[in-house]
Design a protein around this motif. Structure first.
Motif, PDB file in Angstrom:
ATOM      1  N   MET A   1       0.978  -1.147  -0.072  1.00 32.39           N
ATOM      2  CA  MET A   1       0.096   0.078   0.077  1.00 32.39           C
ATOM      3  C   MET A   1       1.134   1.409   0.031  1.00 32.39           C
ATOM      4  SD  MET A   1      -3.257   0.882   0.641  1.00 32.39           S
ATOM      5  CE  MET A   1      -4.399   1.463   1.869  1.00 32.39           C
ATOM      6  N   ASN A   2       1.842   1.213   0.897  1.00 26.37           N
ATOM      7  CA  ASN A   2       3.051   2.338   0.695  1.00 26.37           C
ATOM      8  C   ASN A   2       3.247   2.636  -0.704  1.00 26.37           C
ATOM      9  OD1 ASN A   2       2.590   2.759   3.512  1.00 26.37           O
ATOM     10  ND2 ASN A   2       4.439   1.562   3.934  1.00 26.37           N
ATOM     11  N   LEU A   3       3.742   1.703  -1.327  1.00 24.20           N
ATOM     12  CA  LEU A   3       4.196   1.721  -2.812  1.00 24.20           C
ATOM     13  C   LEU A   3       3.301   2.647  -3.793  1.00 24.20           C
ATOM     14  CD1 LEU A   3       6.249   1.419  -5.146  1.00 24.20           C
ATOM     15  CD2 LEU A   3       5.090  -0.691  -5.438  1.00 24.20           C
ATOM     16  N   VAL A   4       1.929   2.343  -3.811  1.00 23.95           N
ATOM     17  CA  VAL A   4       0.981   2.731  -4.513  1.00 23.95           C
ATOM     18  C   VAL A   4       0.634   4.269  -3.901  1.00 23.95           C
ATOM     19  CG1 VAL A   4      -1.692   2.514  -4.736  1.00 23.95           C
ATOM     20  CG2 VAL A   4      -0.193   0.446  -4.615  1.00 23.95           C
ATOM     21  N   ASN A   5       0.637   4.495  -2.749  1.00 24.58           N
ATOM     22  CA  ASN A   5       0.428   5.823  -1.981  1.00 24.58           C
ATOM     23  C   ASN A   5       1.423   6.928  -2.317  1.00 24.58           C
ATOM     24  OD1 ASN A   5      -2.330   5.208  -0.934  1.00 24.58           O
ATOM     25  ND2 ASN A   5      -1.477   4.603   0.950  1.00 24.58           N
ATOM     26  N   ASP A   6       2.607   5.991  -2.412  1.00 22.82           N
ATOM     27  CA  ASP A   6       3.729   7.220  -2.668  1.00 22.82           C
ATOM     28  C   ASP A   6       3.852   7.523  -4.141  1.00 22.82           C
ATOM     29  OD1 ASP A   6       4.251   6.885  -0.071  1.00 22.82           O
ATOM     30  OD2 ASP A   6       6.131   5.614  -0.423  1.00 22.82           O
ATOM     31  N   VAL A   7       3.631   6.565  -5.091  1.00 20.38           N
ATOM     32  CA  VAL A   7       3.619   7.035  -6.425  1.00 20.38           C
ATOM     33  C   VAL A   7       2.413   7.628  -6.679  1.00 20.38           C
ATOM     34  CG1 VAL A   7       3.430   5.896  -8.839  1.00 20.38           C
ATOM     35  CG2 VAL A   7       5.014   4.901  -6.948  1.00 20.38           C
ATOM     36  N   HIS A   8       1.162   7.425  -6.299  1.00 26.00           N
ATOM     37  CA  HIS A   8       0.062   8.229  -6.605  1.00 26.00           C
ATOM     38  C   HIS A   8       0.432   9.716  -6.117  1.00 26.00           C
ATOM     39  CE1 HIS A   8      -3.722   5.147  -6.641  1.00 26.00           C
ATOM     40  NE2 HIS A   8      -2.736   5.046  -7.768  1.00 26.00           N
ATOM     41  N   ALA A   9       0.949   9.896  -5.140  1.00 30.18           N
ATOM     42  CA  ALA A   9       1.370  11.224  -4.549  1.00 30.18           C
ATOM     43  C   ALA A   9       2.369  11.962  -5.560  1.00 30.18           C
ATOM     44  CB  ALA A   9       1.909  11.297  -3.246  1.00 30.18           C
ATOM     45  N   GLU A  10       3.172  11.167  -6.086  1.00 31.46           N
ATOM     46  CA  GLU A  10       3.980  11.786  -6.998  1.00 31.46           C
ATOM     47  C   GLU A  10       3.442  12.453  -8.313  1.00 31.46           C
ATOM     48  OE1 GLU A  10       7.564   9.994 -10.258  1.00 31.46           O
ATOM     49  OE2 GLU A  10       6.631   8.732  -8.723  1.00 31.46           O
ATOM     50  N   PHE A  11       2.283  11.706  -8.545  1.00 29.95           N
ATOM     51  CA  PHE A  11       1.658  12.340  -9.637  1.00 29.95           C
ATOM     52  C   PHE A  11       0.283  13.117  -9.446  1.00 29.95           C
ATOM     53  CE2 PHE A  11       4.227   8.685 -11.416  1.00 29.95           C
ATOM     54  CZ  PHE A  11       4.842   9.387 -12.630  1.00 29.95           C
ATOM     55  N   GLY A  12       0.132  13.498  -8.149  1.00 26.23           N
ATOM     56  CA  GLY A  12      -0.967  14.226  -7.783  1.00 26.23           C
ATOM     57  C   GLY A  12      -2.079  13.536  -7.281  1.00 26.23           C
ATOM     58  N   TYR A  13      -2.150  12.266  -7.290  1.00 26.15           N
ATOM     59  CA  TYR A  13      -3.437  11.509  -6.906  1.00 26.15           C
ATOM     60  C   TYR A  13      -3.363  11.377  -5.454  1.00 26.15           C
ATOM     61  CZ  TYR A  13      -3.124  10.283 -12.065  1.00 26.15           C
ATOM     62  OH  TYR A  13      -3.147  10.468 -13.342  1.00 26.15           O
ATOM     63  N   SER A  14      -4.596  10.976  -4.870  1.00 25.29           N
ATOM     64  CA  SER A  14      -4.649  10.476  -3.510  1.00 25.29           C
ATOM     65  C   SER A  14      -5.715   9.532  -3.472  1.00 25.29           C
ATOM     66  CB  SER A  14      -5.036  11.701  -2.691  1.00 25.29           C
ATOM     67  OG  SER A  14      -6.580  12.052  -3.054  1.00 25.29           O
ATOM     68  N   TYR A  15      -5.474   8.533  -2.293  1.00 25.58           N
ATOM     69  CA  TYR A  15      -6.226   7.433  -1.939  1.00 25.58           C
ATOM     70  C   TYR A  15      -7.591   7.598  -2.169  1.00 25.58           C
ATOM     71  CZ  TYR A  15      -8.290   3.454   0.343  1.00 25.58           C
ATOM     72  OH  TYR A  15      -9.347   2.412   0.451  1.00 25.58           O
ATOM     73  N   ASP A  16      -8.292   6.748  -2.945  1.00 23.08           N
ATOM     74  CA  ASP A  16      -9.697   7.010  -3.401  1.00 23.08           C
ATOM     75  C   ASP A  16     -10.536   5.688  -2.912  1.00 23.08           C
ATOM     76  OD1 ASP A  16     -12.155   6.384  -4.477  1.00 23.08           O
ATOM     77  OD2 ASP A  16     -11.878   8.181  -5.871  1.00 23.08           O
ATOM     78  N   PRO A  17     -11.168   5.599  -1.853  1.00 20.92           N
ATOM     79  CA  PRO A  17     -11.569   4.286  -1.282  1.00 20.92           C
ATOM     80  C   PRO A  17     -12.535   3.292  -2.286  1.00 20.92           C
ATOM     81  CG  PRO A  17     -13.013   6.147  -0.339  1.00 20.92           C
ATOM     82  CD  PRO A  17     -11.678   6.689  -1.142  1.00 20.92           C
ATOM     83  N   VAL A  18     -12.911   4.119  -3.395  1.00 15.29           N
ATOM     84  CA  VAL A  18     -13.720   3.163  -4.510  1.00 15.29           C
ATOM     85  C   VAL A  18     -12.638   2.820  -5.381  1.00 15.29           C
ATOM     86  CG1 VAL A  18     -15.446   3.329  -6.311  1.00 15.29           C
ATOM     87  CG2 VAL A  18     -15.683   4.602  -4.005  1.00 15.29           C
ATOM     88  N   LEU A  19     -11.797   3.681  -5.902  1.00 16.66           N
ATOM     89  CA  LEU A  19     -10.903   3.072  -6.832  1.00 16.66           C
ATOM     90  C   LEU A  19      -9.832   2.383  -6.516  1.00 16.66           C
ATOM     91  CD1 LEU A  19     -10.343   6.507  -8.725  1.00 16.66           C
ATOM     92  CD2 LEU A  19     -11.769   4.437  -9.751  1.00 16.66           C
ATOM     93  N   ASP A  20      -9.472   2.455  -5.094  1.00 12.18           N
ATOM     94  CA  ASP A  20      -8.421   1.508  -4.478  1.00 12.18           C
ATOM     95  C   ASP A  20      -8.930   0.625  -3.314  1.00 12.18           C
ATOM     96  OD1 ASP A  20      -6.551   3.225  -5.442  1.00 12.18           O
ATOM     97  OD2 ASP A  20      -6.598   4.760  -4.193  1.00 12.18           O
ATOM     98  N   ALA A  21     -10.044   0.181  -3.770  1.00 11.90           N
ATOM     99  CA  ALA A  21     -10.701  -1.035  -2.923  1.00 11.90           C
ATOM    100  C   ALA A  21      -9.865  -2.112  -2.902  1.00 11.90           C
ATOM    101  CB  ALA A  21     -12.191  -0.972  -3.276  1.00 11.90           C
TER     102      ALA A  21
END
Length: 130
Positions: A1-21
């Motif tokens: 999960m840390n990998l996903v959140n870190d890479v998302h943050a790099e591109f301006g995305y944040s955790y989305d409970p629907v998309l990231d279920a």
């Protein structure tokens, strides 16, 4: 999960409970999952869904910035493609962000073709050999 959140943050995305279920239980969502590790750290990942009518979706292709350009992403993608071929699937589809040019170049270098642009997403596909 840390990998996903870190890479998302790099591109301006944040955790989305629907998309990231899928992150709560990846094996429930994906037929195949691979991770690249350096020591105890997960530095990359890729997954394939179960195929529907011979079409699988490549998801969760991530690589930490400091490990890019070393062939890890190419190896992860190659493994996913080879597995899809072994499974007998006919096509892989994926989407990536329009601003992720390095990812686009990687996919195109492995034979993926751009099918359409859907807002900020680029949708690609690759026909698998006969």
């Amino acid at each position: 999960m840390n990998l996903v959140n870190d890479v998302h943050a790099e591109f301006g995305y944040s955790y989305d409970p629907v998309l990231d279920a899928d992150l709560a239980d990846p094996p429930a969502f994906y037929r195949h999952i691979w991770v690249a590790r350096m020591g105890a750290s997960v530095v990359g990942s890729v997954a394939l869904t179960s195929a529907k009518d011979g079409v699988t979706t490549l998801k969760r292709m991530y690589l930490r910035p400091e490990f890019r350009g070393q062939g890890l992403g190419r190896n992860l993608l190659r493994t996913a493609i080879e597995t899809a071929v072994r499974e007998g699937w006919k096509q892989i589809v994926l989407d990536t962000g329009a601003h992720q040019q390095n990812a686009q170049r990687l996919y195109e270098s492995r034979g993926f073709r751009l099918d359409r642009r859907d807002g900020a997403s680029m949708c690609y596909s690759k026909e698998l050999g006969k």
